[in-house]
Design a protein around this motif. Structure first.
Motif, PDB file in Angstrom:
ATOM      1  N   GLY A  65       0.822  -1.215   0.000  1.00 25.15           N
ATOM      2  CA  GLY A  65       0.000   0.000   0.000  1.00 25.15           C
ATOM      3  C   GLY A  65       0.853   1.259   0.000  1.00 25.15           C
ATOM      4  O   GLY A  65       0.572   2.210  -0.726  1.00 25.15           O
ATOM      5  N   GLY A  66       1.899   1.258   0.790  1.00 24.48           N
ATOM      6  CA  GLY A  66       2.814   2.398   0.837  1.00 24.48           C
ATOM      7  C   GLY A  66       3.576   2.573  -0.462  1.00 24.48           C
ATOM      8  O   GLY A  66       3.780   3.692  -0.933  1.00 24.48           O
ATOM      9  N   ILE A  67       3.993   1.456  -1.044  1.00 26.63           N
ATOM     10  CA  ILE A  67       4.710   1.503  -2.327  1.00 26.63           C
ATOM     11  C   ILE A  67       3.805   2.090  -3.396  1.00 26.63           C
ATOM     12  O   ILE A  67       4.208   2.975  -4.162  1.00 26.63           O
ATOM     13  CB  ILE A  67       5.188   0.091  -2.733  1.00 26.63           C
ATOM     14  CG1 ILE A  67       6.278  -0.390  -1.783  1.00 26.63           C
ATOM     15  CG2 ILE A  67       5.679   0.077  -4.173  1.00 26.63           C
ATOM     16  CD1 ILE A  67       6.635  -1.856  -1.944  1.00 26.63           C
ATOM     17  N   LEU A  68       2.563   1.622  -3.463  1.00 27.12           N
ATOM     18  CA  LEU A  68       1.627   2.126  -4.476  1.00 27.12           C
ATOM     19  C   LEU A  68       1.301   3.599  -4.246  1.00 27.12           C
ATOM     20  O   LEU A  68       1.222   4.378  -5.201  1.00 27.12           O
ATOM     21  CB  LEU A  68       0.353   1.284  -4.480  1.00 27.12           C
ATOM     22  CG  LEU A  68       0.521  -0.146  -4.970  1.00 27.12           C
ATOM     23  CD1 LEU A  68      -0.773  -0.922  -4.793  1.00 27.12           C
ATOM     24  CD2 LEU A  68       0.959  -0.164  -6.429  1.00 27.12           C
ATOM     25  N   TYR A  69       1.107   3.982  -2.986  1.00 26.71           N
ATOM     26  CA  TYR A  69       0.773   5.374  -2.683  1.00 26.71           C
ATOM     27  C   TYR A  69       1.921   6.303  -3.092  1.00 26.71           C
ATOM     28  O   TYR A  69       1.709   7.314  -3.773  1.00 26.71           O
ATOM     29  CB  TYR A  69       0.454   5.550  -1.199  1.00 26.71           C
ATOM     30  CG  TYR A  69       0.125   6.972  -0.845  1.00 26.71           C
ATOM     31  CD1 TYR A  69      -1.139   7.495  -1.112  1.00 26.71           C
ATOM     32  CD2 TYR A  69       1.082   7.808  -0.274  1.00 26.71           C
ATOM     33  CE1 TYR A  69      -1.439   8.815  -0.812  1.00 26.71           C
ATOM     34  CE2 TYR A  69       0.790   9.127   0.028  1.00 26.71           C
ATOM     35  CZ  TYR A  69      -0.470   9.625  -0.246  1.00 26.71           C
ATOM     36  OH  TYR A  69      -0.758  10.936   0.036  1.00 26.71           O
TER      37      TYR A  69
END
Length: 105
Positions: free
Chosen positions: A60-64
């Motif tokens: 989720g952090g990578i995508l954000y």
């Protein structure tokens, strides 16, 4: 009132309207960005920065972080298609109104 006819050759007629707040618009990814110079480096740099930061935020952090970086890159490189599309749709609508009014708009 006639509404723009962006996807049809017919104008919709607005009979009743209520303001709706649906929240922020979803992120749109355009495939042509993959072919633009610098896009690959942007993705690599974003992933490398996140890896080196030591924050383990998961996918989720990578995508954000990737989404934010891509949006900034697109704006900086004039690939902000949403604004261009909106501007063109407005111009087309203005021309349609002028045609419908017999050039008296």
């Amino acid at each position: 009132m006639l509404l723009p006819k962006a996807l049809s050759n017919h104008n919709a007629i607005l009979l009743q309207s209520e303001a709706q707040e649906w929240g922020p618009k979803p992120f749109k990814f355009f495939n042509f960005w993959l072919e633009k110079e610098g896009f690959d480096d942007l993705v690599k740099d974003t992933l490398q920065t996140q890896r080196l930061s030591g924050h383990r935020r998961g996918i989720g952090g990578i995508l954000y972080d990737s989404k934010i970086a891509i949006k900034d890159w697109a704006r900086a490189n004039c690939y902000d298609s949403r604004n261009k599309i909106s501007k063109l749709e407005s111009q087309i609508h203005e021309m349609e109104l002028e045609i419908q009014s017999g050039g008296q708009h």
